[in-house]
Write a protein that holds these residues in place. Structure first.
Motif, mmCIF file in Angstrom:
data_model
loop_
_atom_site.group_PDB
_atom_site.id
_atom_site.type_symbol
_atom_site.label_atom_id
_atom_site.label_comp_id
_atom_site.label_asym_id
_atom_site.label_seq_id
_atom_site.Cartn_x
_atom_site.Cartn_y
_atom_site.Cartn_z
ATOM 1 N N THR A 105 -7.627 -1.845 6.413
ATOM 2 C CA THR A 105 -6.597 -1.584 7.017
ATOM 3 C C THR A 105 -5.830 0.011 6.936
ATOM 4 O OG1 THR A 105 -6.456 -3.029 8.621
ATOM 5 C CG2 THR A 105 -4.692 -1.449 9.466
ATOM 6 N N PHE A 106 -5.399 -0.468 5.729
ATOM 7 C CA PHE A 106 -4.214 0.345 4.707
ATOM 8 C C PHE A 106 -4.699 0.743 3.553
ATOM 9 C CE2 PHE A 106 -2.128 -2.460 7.642
ATOM 10 C CZ PHE A 106 -1.149 -1.666 8.021
ATOM 11 N N ARG A 139 0.053 4.439 -3.181
ATOM 12 C CA ARG A 139 0.598 5.976 -2.677
ATOM 13 C C ARG A 139 1.232 6.410 -3.361
ATOM 14 N NH1 ARG A 139 0.694 3.926 2.297
ATOM 15 N NH2 ARG A 139 -1.534 2.936 3.052
ATOM 16 N N SER A 172 -7.044 -7.916 13.138
ATOM 17 C CA SER A 172 -6.783 -6.211 12.821
ATOM 18 C C SER A 172 -4.627 -5.897 13.577
ATOM 19 C CB SER A 172 -7.644 -5.802 13.495
ATOM 20 O OG SER A 172 -7.699 -6.059 14.936
ATOM 21 N N ALA A 208 1.562 -1.483 9.854
ATOM 22 C CA ALA A 208 2.160 0.131 9.959
ATOM 23 C C ALA A 208 3.062 0.446 9.768
ATOM 24 C CB ALA A 208 1.227 0.568 10.876
ATOM 25 N N PHE A 254 3.648 -0.132 6.229
ATOM 26 C CA PHE A 254 2.890 0.440 4.648
ATOM 27 C C PHE A 254 1.879 1.328 5.739
ATOM 28 C CE2 PHE A 254 1.380 -4.595 4.085
ATOM 29 C CZ PHE A 254 3.144 -4.986 3.936
ATOM 30 N N ASP A 255 2.216 2.139 6.909
ATOM 31 C CA ASP A 255 1.267 3.765 6.537
ATOM 32 C C ASP A 255 1.525 3.921 6.688
ATOM 33 O OD1 ASP A 255 -1.048 4.368 6.898
ATOM 34 O OD2 ASP A 255 -0.950 4.187 9.685
ATOM 35 N N TRP A 256 2.373 4.678 4.795
ATOM 36 C CA TRP A 256 2.825 5.817 4.521
ATOM 37 C C TRP A 256 2.553 6.189 4.511
ATOM 38 C CZ3 TRP A 256 5.661 7.128 0.165
ATOM 39 C CH2 TRP A 256 6.207 8.342 -0.393
ATOM 40 N N HIS A 257 2.327 7.620 4.041
ATOM 41 C CA HIS A 257 2.080 8.516 2.438
ATOM 42 C C HIS A 257 2.619 9.222 1.805
ATOM 43 C CE1 HIS A 257 -2.264 7.088 4.387
ATOM 44 N NE2 HIS A 257 -1.994 6.829 4.816
ATOM 45 N N ARG A 308 -1.830 -4.667 11.947
ATOM 46 C CA ARG A 308 -1.795 -3.940 12.697
ATOM 47 C C ARG A 308 -0.006 -3.085 12.453
ATOM 48 N NH1 ARG A 308 -3.421 1.285 10.567
ATOM 49 N NH2 ARG A 308 -2.091 2.197 11.881
ATOM 50 N N PRO A 352 1.129 -1.330 -0.223
ATOM 51 C CA PRO A 352 0.234 0.378 -0.098
ATOM 52 C C PRO A 352 0.335 1.314 0.112
ATOM 53 C CG PRO A 352 -1.354 -1.523 1.588
ATOM 54 C CD PRO A 352 0.173 -2.412 1.347
ATOM 55 N N ASN A 353 1.714 1.899 0.674
ATOM 56 C CA ASN A 353 2.867 2.428 0.672
ATOM 57 C C ASN A 353 3.483 2.803 -0.405
ATOM 58 O OD1 ASN A 353 4.387 0.229 1.227
ATOM 59 N ND2 ASN A 353 6.079 1.426 1.218
#
Length: 415
Positions: free
Chosen positions: A99-100, A57, A385, A392, A395-398, A389, A53-54
């Protein structure tokens, strides 16, 4: 002045995923870009590749995310098992997507390269051109550009050079001659794509995901068009290869008694499509990802083990962050400093996380494997979940949003 006179010139060394993404990001940022690749052609080689996902994006900022999603399949139900087949933990693509915002997209590397190359401006790609950086230049001196030389001895000058020339980057050695470079991780890896494996096995592949053994692992992921991507890693001396050159036979020797679908897939694999590579990683971080007018990108800057599937993803992140810095700052010197400041800690963190996974895979004593697997099984009892997480930090980089102002690049080639 004409538009061409207003457009600064950039050279990209290497037409892998990182180099091509950088070229497209620089095009979007207003640069005239030339991409130089040492191979004679962008041949359809390689195997599967996970785009997390990172990285999706990051590709979205270039308008390419949906195209990549369109040529990918997604990780379905899967997880982590022992060679006996016993589950240690389960995950799903749906859980990651919830989640992502995106699942793990799985593509064939050659198809992603072709997609990216198709968006280059006409004449931008130069194959059979092993461009070598001679002088990194000085961003504070408009009369001292970066200089590279082509195989025929021609010298090319540019306001900016982006070097995506791989793990053993000659450019990195030029910029940071005292740096020790990457070291052998202790692992060798195999990758292959099995076209329509049900034709050989009579059925579709069984459970997806990874199987961890003593100092070794295998992984199975789906690809579009009913293909299957299989990868494996094992502790081995650097440079070791199958005695008869048949790496599929070596895989069967090592993993043929593991749980389904590994033996069936290996039996269905074509020996000539099995790729083997030793894994090197940058255990000592560079002081910066740039020097002079040259930026390092991807493996040239932060070679890492593949155990988080982030090598290509981090190169894609590099590309869009570099383009953002070039648009968001008034000078090239400021932009390159901002690029290093943003990317060095992020890529180093991902590299270290991948190294920690590598150390867990490397456990090979019986008591050590039992302890490791018990810890994984206990973690697998947590709700999905909670397991997801845990991904994260990676993966949770924007990505930063690229400014769209036409004049944002004014002065990029100046002090």
């Amino acid at each position: 002045m004409s538009e061409a006179q207003h457009r600064p010139h950039a050279l990209v060394v290497g037409a892998g995923i990182g180099g091509l993404t950088a070229a497209l990001a620089l095009q979007a940022a207003g640069f005239h870009v030339g991409v130089h690749e040492r191979a004679a052609a962008l041949e359809p080689v390689g195997s599967g590749l996970g785009i997390a996902p990172n990285a999706l994006r990051a590709l979205d900022t270039l308008g390419l995310g949906d195209e990549v999603r369109g040529v990918a399949t997604v990780q379905g139900e899967g997880g982590l098992r022992r060679p006996s087949g016993r589950w240690l933990a389960r995950t799903s693509g749906e859980g990651i997507a919830r989640t992502f915002g995106d699942p793990l997209a799985v593509v064939h590397r050659a198809e992603l390269v072709a997609l990216l190359a198709a968006h280059l401006r006409a004449g931008a790609l130069h194959t059979g051109s092993a461009l070598r950086v001679l002088d990194p230049g000085d961003p504070a001196d408009p009369d001292r550009p970066a200089v590279a030389v082509t195989p025929d001895g021609s010298r090319l000058a540019a306001e900016l050079i982006v070097s995506a020339d791989g793990i053993h980057s000659p450019t990195r050695s030029l910029l940071f001659p005292e740096h020790p470079g990457p070291r052998y991780s202790g692992f060798t890896t195999w990758r292959t794509v099995i076209p329509r494996p049900e034709r050989a096995t009579g059925r579709r592949p069984g459970p997806l995901g990874e199987v961890w053994g003593a100092g070794a692992l295998t992984g199975v992921l789906p690809l579009p068009d009913r293909r299957t991507y299989l990868y494996a890693a094992a502790l081995a001396p650097a440079g070791e290869r199958a005695a008869d050159g048949d790496e599929r036979a070596e895989l069967l020797r090592r993993f043929g008694a593991w749980c389904a679908p590994v033996p069936e897939l290996l039996t269905a694999a074509r020996p000539e499509l099995v790729l083997r590579n030793d894994v090197h990683e940058m255990t000592t971080a560079l002081p910066a990802f740039h020097r002079g007018r040259v930026a390092l990108l991807g493996d040239a800057a932060h070679a890492m083990t593949p155990f988080q599937g982030q090598g290509a993803c981090q190169a894609i992140e590099d590309a869009v962050v570099l383009a953002h810095a070039l648009r968001a700052t008034p000078t090239l010197a400021d932009a390159l400093r901002a690029y290093s400041a943003a990317r060095l800690p992020r890529a180093t963190d991902v590299l270290l996380r991948s190294s920690r996974v590598a150390r867990a895979v490397a456990v090979h004593s019986r008591p050590g494997v039992l302890l490791r697997d018990t810890a994984l099984a206990l973690a697998g009892l947590l709700p999905e979940s909670a397991v997801v997480r845990g991904m994260a930090p990676t993966f949770d980089w924007h990505p930063p949003t690229l400014p769209q102002r036409p004049g944002a690049l004014t002065g990029v080639g100046k002090a």
